[in-house]
Design an enzyme around this catalytic site. Sequence first.
Site, mmCIF file in Angstrom:
data_model
loop_
_atom_site.group_PDB
_atom_site.id
_atom_site.type_symbol
_atom_site.label_atom_id
_atom_site.label_comp_id
_atom_site.label_asym_id
_atom_site.label_seq_id
_atom_site.Cartn_x
_atom_site.Cartn_y
_atom_site.Cartn_z
ATOM 1 N N HIS A 181 12.574 1.976 6.070
ATOM 2 C CA HIS A 181 13.240 1.737 4.782
ATOM 3 C C HIS A 181 14.678 1.251 5.001
ATOM 4 O O HIS A 181 15.144 0.338 4.326
ATOM 5 C CB HIS A 181 13.300 3.032 3.956
ATOM 6 C CG HIS A 181 11.974 3.552 3.484
ATOM 7 N ND1 HIS A 181 11.582 4.856 3.668
ATOM 8 C CD2 HIS A 181 10.957 2.948 2.814
ATOM 9 C CE1 HIS A 181 10.386 5.041 3.122
ATOM 10 N NE2 HIS A 181 9.981 3.894 2.609
ATOM 11 N N LYS A 193 2.133 12.700 -8.215
ATOM 12 C CA LYS A 193 2.074 12.647 -6.758
ATOM 13 C C LYS A 193 2.817 13.855 -6.193
ATOM 14 O O LYS A 193 3.991 14.058 -6.523
ATOM 15 C CB LYS A 193 2.750 11.343 -6.285
ATOM 16 C CG LYS A 193 2.043 10.669 -5.125
ATOM 17 C CD LYS A 193 2.567 9.251 -4.988
ATOM 18 C CE LYS A 193 2.510 8.731 -3.577
ATOM 19 N NZ LYS A 193 3.091 7.391 -3.455
ATOM 20 N N SER A 238 6.265 7.056 5.596
ATOM 21 C CA SER A 238 6.686 8.429 5.291
ATOM 22 C C SER A 238 5.511 9.385 5.495
ATOM 23 O O SER A 238 5.676 10.482 6.037
ATOM 24 C CB SER A 238 7.172 8.524 3.846
ATOM 25 O OG SER A 238 8.237 7.630 3.621
HETATM 26 P P1 ADP Z 1 5.686 3.479 -2.292
HETATM 27 O O1 ADP Z 1 5.052 4.792 -2.659
HETATM 28 O O2 ADP Z 1 6.222 2.714 -3.449
HETATM 29 O O3 ADP Z 1 4.904 2.610 -1.347
HETATM 30 P P2 ADP Z 1 7.374 4.019 -0.025
HETATM 31 O O4 ADP Z 1 8.575 4.918 0.026
HETATM 32 O O5 ADP Z 1 6.217 4.387 0.815
HETATM 33 O O6 ADP Z 1 7.024 3.950 -1.550
HETATM 34 O O7 ADP Z 1 7.795 2.533 0.334
HETATM 35 C C1 ADP Z 1 8.761 1.843 -0.416
HETATM 36 C C2 ADP Z 1 8.787 0.395 0.025
HETATM 37 O O8 ADP Z 1 9.233 0.325 1.386
HETATM 38 C C3 ADP Z 1 7.447 -0.315 0.013
HETATM 39 O O9 ADP Z 1 7.665 -1.662 -0.325
HETATM 40 C C4 ADP Z 1 6.955 -0.201 1.425
HETATM 41 O O10 ADP Z 1 6.078 -1.253 1.763
HETATM 42 C C5 ADP Z 1 8.268 -0.328 2.182
HETATM 43 N N1 ADP Z 1 8.202 0.316 3.489
HETATM 44 C C6 ADP Z 1 7.790 1.560 3.784
HETATM 45 N N2 ADP Z 1 7.869 1.797 5.105
HETATM 46 C C7 ADP Z 1 8.357 0.670 5.666
HETATM 47 C C8 ADP Z 1 8.638 0.247 7.015
HETATM 48 N N3 ADP Z 1 8.405 1.057 8.048
HETATM 49 N N4 ADP Z 1 9.136 -0.987 7.209
HETATM 50 C C9 ADP Z 1 9.334 -1.812 6.156
HETATM 51 N N5 ADP Z 1 9.062 -1.499 4.872
HETATM 52 C C10 ADP Z 1 8.579 -0.284 4.622
#
Ligand code: ADP
Length: 164
Positions: free
Chosen positions: A17, A41, A132
């Site tokens: 992130h 969730k 995550s």
């Molecule tokens: P959501 O539940 O909306 O997917 P996340 O917190 O899992 O929320 O992810 C938020 C955003 O960050 C999404 O666009 C996801 O694809 C991106 N993301 C999550 N992990 C990574 C990573 N390791 N590298 C790049 N982008 C990521």
Amino acid sequence: MRRAIYPGSFDPVTNGHLDIIERGSKLFDEIVVAILVNPEKRALFSIEERRAMIEEAAAGVRTDGCVVRVDSFQGLLVRYAVEQQADAIVRGIRAVSDYEYELQMALMNRRLEPRVETVFLTAAAAYSYVSSRLVKEIYQLGGPIDGLVPAPVEARMRAKFDAG
Ligand code: ADP
């Protein structure tokens, strides 16, 4: 003045992130990291804990002049984006599997609100397998997560799981 919303669950924020925030900071003047409040969730961390972790971690990201703000929202993302007067929604793409879902969401969001553009940023190869969910699973099973999440997140994970 270009403002983007970077929405997500951030439960918890990972180095992946942070990498997207750093990349986005080269394109926008302000990035609002927006934590989705989703009562359906089950999350490990509360919204306030997630907000504190993002603020702490983002302070260490090189964002040359781009302001990074943390907020939370409920309901329709595009409605929130318009309220925030944002030009774009930023999402990170790790693999083709992300793309299918993200494309569907981006097209639906465009239909709902054509004024807000979705921008996909590709993950750093080093973090393209980091999520995550996986970080939490590995930690619970006793595996190492250093290098996957910022240090303050690791400390909070320890405190949370040690407290039972
Ligand atoms: P959501 O539940 O909306 O997917 P996340 O917190 O899992 O929320 O992810 C938020 C955003 O960050 C999404 O666009 C996801 O694809 C991106 N993301 C999550 N992990 C990574 C990573 N390791 N590298 C790049 N982008 C990521």
